[in-house]
Design a protein around this motif. Structure first.
Motif, PDB file in Angstrom:
ATOM      1  N   ALA A 127     -13.640   7.564  -2.863  1.00 54.77           N
ATOM      2  CA  ALA A 127     -13.498   7.325  -4.302  1.00 54.77           C
ATOM      3  C   ALA A 127     -12.071   6.933  -4.651  1.00 54.77           C
ATOM      4  N   CYS A 128     -11.100   7.634  -4.083  1.00 50.46           N
ATOM      5  CA  CYS A 128      -9.703   7.314  -4.355  1.00 50.46           C
ATOM      6  C   CYS A 128      -9.383   5.880  -3.944  1.00 50.46           C
ATOM      7  N   HIS A 129      -9.852   5.491  -2.765  1.00 47.95           N
ATOM      8  CA  HIS A 129      -9.495   4.161  -2.271  1.00 47.95           C
ATOM      9  C   HIS A 129     -10.223   3.065  -3.044  1.00 47.95           C
ATOM     10  N   GLU A 140      -8.228   0.030  -4.918  1.00 43.82           N
ATOM     11  CA  GLU A 140      -8.536  -1.388  -4.744  1.00 43.82           C
ATOM     12  C   GLU A 140      -8.904  -2.059  -6.067  1.00 43.82           C
ATOM     13  N   ALA A 141      -9.521  -1.306  -6.976  1.00 44.23           N
ATOM     14  CA  ALA A 141      -9.938  -1.879  -8.258  1.00 44.23           C
ATOM     15  C   ALA A 141      -8.807  -1.927  -9.281  1.00 44.23           C
ATOM     16  N   VAL A 180       0.070   3.284  -9.599  1.00 45.43           N
ATOM     17  CA  VAL A 180      -1.193   4.017  -9.706  1.00 45.43           C
ATOM     18  C   VAL A 180      -0.919   5.502  -9.580  1.00 45.43           C
ATOM     19  N   ALA A 181      -1.707   6.269 -10.293  1.00 46.17           N
ATOM     20  CA  ALA A 181      -1.654   7.721 -10.202  1.00 46.17           C
ATOM     21  C   ALA A 181      -3.057   8.231  -9.916  1.00 46.17           C
ATOM     22  N   GLU A 207       0.863  -1.687  -4.527  1.00 40.96           N
ATOM     23  CA  GLU A 207       0.937  -2.548  -3.353  1.00 40.96           C
ATOM     24  C   GLU A 207       1.474  -1.790  -2.140  1.00 40.96           C
ATOM     25  N   ALA A 208       2.423  -0.896  -2.381  1.00 39.31           N
ATOM     26  CA  ALA A 208       2.964  -0.107  -1.281  1.00 39.31           C
ATOM     27  C   ALA A 208       1.912   0.832  -0.705  1.00 39.31           C
ATOM     28  N   LEU A 209       1.105   1.433  -1.564  1.00 33.75           N
ATOM     29  CA  LEU A 209       0.026   2.300  -1.086  1.00 33.75           C
ATOM     30  C   LEU A 209      -0.979   1.527  -0.258  1.00 33.75           C
ATOM     31  N   LEU A 210      -1.354   0.354  -0.731  1.00 32.15           N
ATOM     32  CA  LEU A 210      -2.284  -0.471   0.043  1.00 32.15           C
ATOM     33  C   LEU A 210      -1.703  -0.810   1.410  1.00 32.15           C
TER      34      LEU A 210
END
Length: 221
Positions: free
Chosen positions: A67-69, A73-74, A80-81, A156-159
């Protein structure tokens, strides 16, 4: 209506949180858009979230990390938090976590849960969290005391971390991979409130055992 061009997208993994969502979604700080990720709710949670102006993202794959991912992506905001949708954390305190990321002072900020009363956080879960945090400190060198569900980073860094866990280990994998990448990481106190309903992850002995197993796999990877 929540802003489409928000500074922050707040990702809310959701499984049957109809009772809590109205309180959560009406307490968002300015510049924050709610992204409610419906993980198979049967109580009308998705409809409530949409009616209150949230972006609703369906996620058929069960699991907190899934769910988090899906929400990550959306999302489209630069930051993002993440927050549980069960009203255990107050969205009005979200700025404590997002502000240092928005200003560029930190790359990942986490909310350290501070219970508002003794019965909010059962002793066995608090003990398990303390041990897990100790192992994370030993593994990463980052001085964290909690791996709570409120956290913020640049999208973007998280991705770019290529997070793979799709269950309970997702927050822990975020911290471990961020530390390995040299991110600036810190935590700040946030109130921990009585949640609405029973936890989908640690609300049963089996759920708690699965969560510990998921996180142990991340640490041993």
């Amino acid at each position: 209506m929540q802003p489409v061009d928000a500074e922050v997208d707040l990702i809310l993994p959701c499984l049957n949180e109809a009772a809590a969502l109205p309180w959560v979604l009406t307490r968002l700080p300015a510049g924050v858009r709610a992204v409610v990720v419906d993980n198979g709710s049967t109580d009308g949670s998705a409809e409530i979230a949409a009616r209150l102006g949230a972006l609703v993202v369906p996620c058929e794959a069960r699991g907190y990390g899934a769910a988090c991912h899906a929400g990550l992506e959306a999302s489209t905001a630069p930051v993002v938090a993440f927050l549980d949708a069960d009203a255990s954390l107050d969205p009005r305190q979200l700025v404590r976590v997002t502000a240092p990321v928005l200003s560029g002072q930190l790359d990942l900020m986490l909310g350290r849960r501070r219970p508002v009363s003794r019965n909010v956080w059962p002793w066995h879960l608090r003990l398990a969290n303390a041990e897990l945090s100790r192992r994370v400190r030993r593994r990463t060198g980052v001085q964290l005391r909690d791996l709570g569900p409120m956290r913020a980073a640049r999208r973007e860094a998280l991705l770019g971390l290529d997070l793979l866990d799709r269950r309970s280990g997702y927050p822990l994998e975020t911290v471990v991979k961020a530390a390995d990448a040299g991110w600036r990481i810190a935590e700040v106190d946030v109130d921990y409130l009585p949640r609405s309903g029973r936890s989908k992850v640690t609300g049963t002995p089996l759920g708690a055992a699965r969560a510990v197993l998921d996180m142990s796999k991340v640490l041993s990877a």
